[in-house]
Write a protein that holds these residues in place. Structure first.
Motif, short mmCIF file in Angstrom:
data_model
loop_
_atom_site.label_atom_id
_atom_site.label_comp_id
_atom_site.label_asym_id
_atom_site.label_seq_id
_atom_site.Cartn_x
_atom_site.Cartn_y
_atom_site.Cartn_z
N THR A 1 4.05 -3.27 -22.33
CA THR A 1 3.57 -3.10 -20.97
C THR A 1 4.00 -1.75 -20.40
O THR A 1 3.24 -1.09 -19.70
N GLY A 2 5.23 -1.37 -20.67
CA GLY A 2 5.70 -0.10 -20.13
C GLY A 2 6.87 0.46 -20.93
O GLY A 2 7.55 -0.28 -21.65
N ILE A 3 7.05 1.77 -20.80
CA ILE A 3 8.16 2.44 -21.49
C ILE A 3 8.85 3.33 -20.46
O ILE A 3 8.19 4.11 -19.78
N ALA A 4 10.16 3.16 -20.32
CA ALA A 4 10.86 3.99 -19.32
C ALA A 4 12.20 4.45 -19.88
O ALA A 4 12.80 3.78 -20.72
N ASP B 1 12.39 12.67 -24.04
CA ASP B 1 10.96 12.84 -23.77
C ASP B 1 10.14 12.69 -25.04
O ASP B 1 9.11 12.01 -25.07
N LYS B 2 10.64 13.33 -26.09
CA LYS B 2 9.96 13.25 -27.40
C LYS B 2 9.87 11.79 -27.86
O LYS B 2 8.83 11.35 -28.34
N ALA B 3 10.95 11.05 -27.66
CA ALA B 3 10.97 9.65 -28.10
C ALA B 3 9.98 8.82 -27.29
O ALA B 3 9.24 8.00 -27.86
N ILE B 4 9.94 9.04 -26.00
CA ILE B 4 9.00 8.26 -25.16
C ILE B 4 7.55 8.57 -25.56
O ILE B 4 6.72 7.66 -25.67
N TRP C 1 0.84 -1.21 0.00
CA TRP C 1 0.00 0.00 0.00
C TRP C 1 0.88 1.25 0.00
O TRP C 1 1.74 1.41 0.85
N THR C 2 0.59 2.13 -0.98
CA THR C 2 1.42 3.32 -1.12
C THR C 2 0.54 4.52 -1.49
O THR C 2 -0.65 4.51 -1.17
N ASP C 3 1.11 5.53 -2.15
CA ASP C 3 0.27 6.69 -2.48
C ASP C 3 0.02 6.84 -3.97
O ASP C 3 -0.36 7.91 -4.43
N VAL C 4 0.27 5.77 -4.72
CA VAL C 4 -0.11 5.77 -6.14
C VAL C 4 -0.89 4.48 -6.43
O VAL C 4 -0.71 3.49 -5.73
N SER C 5 -1.74 4.53 -7.46
CA SER C 5 -2.58 3.36 -7.76
C SER C 5 -1.87 2.39 -8.69
O SER C 5 -2.40 2.00 -9.72
N GLY C 6 -0.63 2.06 -8.37
CA GLY C 6 0.11 1.09 -9.17
C GLY C 6 1.01 1.76 -10.18
O GLY C 6 1.33 2.94 -10.08
N PHE C 7 1.41 0.97 -11.18
CA PHE C 7 2.35 1.47 -12.19
C PHE C 7 1.60 2.04 -13.38
O PHE C 7 0.51 1.58 -13.73
N LEU C 8 2.21 3.00 -14.01
CA LEU C 8 1.66 3.57 -15.23
C LEU C 8 2.55 3.14 -16.39
O LEU C 8 3.74 2.84 -16.20
N VAL C 9 1.98 3.14 -17.59
CA VAL C 9 2.72 2.69 -18.76
C VAL C 9 3.96 3.56 -18.99
O VAL C 9 5.01 3.08 -19.41
N ALA C 10 3.84 4.86 -18.69
CA ALA C 10 4.99 5.75 -18.86
C ALA C 10 4.96 6.81 -17.76
O ALA C 10 3.97 6.94 -17.04
N ASP C 11 6.04 7.54 -17.64
CA ASP C 11 6.16 8.57 -16.61
C ASP C 11 5.17 9.72 -16.90
O ASP C 11 5.21 10.33 -17.96
N VAL D 1 4.50 11.81 -20.36
CA VAL D 1 3.31 11.52 -21.17
C VAL D 1 2.09 12.00 -20.42
O VAL D 1 1.97 11.76 -19.21
N ASP D 2 1.19 12.65 -21.13
CA ASP D 2 -0.05 13.14 -20.53
C ASP D 2 -0.97 12.00 -20.17
O ASP D 2 -1.33 11.22 -21.05
N ASN D 3 -1.32 11.91 -18.90
CA ASN D 3 -2.33 10.94 -18.50
C ASN D 3 -2.08 9.52 -19.01
O ASN D 3 -2.94 8.94 -19.68
#
Ligand code: ASP
Length: 437
Positions: free
Chosen positions: A287-290, A424-427, A204-214, A218-220
């Motif tokens: 699944t994700g891009i970092a 950033d542009k590439a991501i 349990w933390t303060d975010v609802s899990g992982f997001l596909v990108a930062d 990336v917007d939303n």
């Protein structure tokens, strides 16, 4: 049965602890709870662990530390008061002060945030308090003794139907407190989950899990519902860190999934981390891009490098002598490029190059700085054709020059190196290309 670990922001004050209680009450499967020390309540606030480290610095410099220690006491007293636990920690505070006066270690002092907090939470929930000190063991070098820990913890926790265990620390062979590295309560949670044979380790933390990108890039970005341990390793290595990187090993070995959940939004599904490929993986490619900036490339050119049999051995020896961690090493017939984090060679790149020239006798060595590495990760890639075609096309269309390409034969990620300023542009381009719905 579940083990739940609550991180610093989830136990920062009485309000957060009331949410914790609510979560526990709604889910009777949660039997064992691991807690961090109280974290930040607001942006400019201090984590309790940082106050404890600061105390140690004051003591070492012969500066008064009483105000800092008072701030620590105030945090716990305020929590106790607002939750009406009736717990009196005065004896504990006095004992810690006595230990400080006798020259206690930094690890001991740093661990007291978790120790005191676990006592408070145990009292508040009516659960047993089980001190990690007895059961989490480290060797003389501070490395976790995982099997011994598993046995000791398992035997002890079998005696408690419900318990709160402080995260972050255990003891060395000398009986003294040792801590994990920062964020190490995640590892404690994983050890507890393995030791009791839990079906699930909730973090349990303060975010609802992982997001596909930062979300700063990336917007939303979309949330990730399921991720495999392998994918997570690839992404966290590139800086997408929500969980301590050592936390996955004990549960992975035992086949226990982890769910990342948000204490402030418990209804959000969060991200499940598990071993097997999920249905979701077959539907999605990525699944994700970092990405991480600031790598340095040392490009070594030598004609007939391949037939120089001792070349790689000498190269490895030089890196070892300089204690440099190598990230990647793309090569071709007559060249090999060493990719290292800039910090690894900062202030000594000339010396490293000199030594490479002396021992390897190359035709040339060039150093390029400011490279960013971007990893596009997805176990679903194995099922698809044209993934790299789409990846390179989208980067070309975004006018990004790819300087390095690296794909392992396991085919669950493709790494590209681009200039820092293109990262950033590439991501964003990769996100738009792969994440459709
Ligand atoms: N309290 C420790 C830290 O701030 C450990 C943890 O929270 O996991 O790093």
């Amino acid at each position: 049965m579940k083990v739940a670990k609550f991180g610093g922001s989830s136990v920062a004050d009485g309000i957060q602890l009331a949410k914790l209680k609510d979560i526990i009450k709604k889910d009777p499967d949660i039997k064992y709870i691991v807690v961090s020390a109280p974290g930040k309540r607001f942006d400019k606030d201090s984590k309790l662990t940082d106050l404890l480290y600061a105390c140690k610095v004051h003591i070492e410099n012969n500066l008064p530390y009483d105000q800092l220690f008072q701030a620590i006491k105030d945090r716990f007293n305020a929590i106790n008061l607002s939750l009406d636990t009736g717990l009196d920690l005065e004896d504990d505070y006095n004992y810690i002060i006595k230990k400080i006066e006798n020259g206690c270690s930094e690890d001991y002092l740093a661990s007291r945030g978790e120790y005191l907090n676990a006592k408070v939470v145990a009292e508040y929930l009516g659960y047993d308090f089980v001190d990690a000190k007895e059961f989490i063991r480290f060797d003389e070098r501070g490395e976790l003794l995982e099997e011994e820990t598993n046995k000791l913890l398992g035997e002890e926790l079998a005696k408690h139907e419900t318990a709160v265990i402080p995260g972050f620390y255990g003891t060395g062979p000398d009986g003294k407190i040792r801590t994990f590295s920062r964020g190490g309560s995640d590892v404690t949670g994983s050890l507890v989950a393995r030791a009791v044979g839990a079906d699930m380790y909730e973090n349990w933390t303060d975010v609802s899990g992982f997001l596909v990108a930062d979300p700063k890039i990336v917007d939303n970005p979309k949330p990730i519902g399921h991720i495999t341990y392998t994918e997570l390793r690839e992404l966290s290595y590139m800086g997408a860190s929500v969980l301590h990187e050592d936390a996955i090993y004990p549960v992975r070995a035992a086949g226990i999934p982890i769910t990342i959940k948000n204490t402030n939004k418990p209804e959000d599904p969060g991200t499940v981390i598990s071993a097997g490929v999920h249905e979701e993986h077959k539907e999605r490619i990525v699944t994700g891009i970092a990405g991480t900036k600031d790598f340095t490339v040392i490009a070594i050119k030598k004609t007939r490098l391949k037939s120089d049999r001792g070349f790689l051995r000498k190269l490895a020896g030089i890196l070892e002598n300089f204690d440099i961690v190598l990230e990647h090493m793309p090569s071709s017939v007559d060249t090999v490029s060493l990719i290292v984090a800039r910090d690894e060679v900062d202030g000594r790149i000339d010396k490293v190059v000199e030594e490479l020239e002396r021992q390897l006798q190359p035709d040339s060595i060039e150093v390029h700085e400011s490279l960013a590495l971007i990893t596009t990760v997805g176990e679903g890639m194995v099922y698809r054709k044209g993934v790299s075609a789409l990846l390179f096309k989208s980067l070309a269309e975004a006018d990004v020059n790819i300087r390095i390409i690296d794909q392992g034969s396991s085919e669950y990620n493709i790494i590209v190196g681009v200039d820092n300023e293109d990262m950033d542009k590439a991501i964003r381009a990769l996100y738009d290309a792969f994440i459709t719905e």
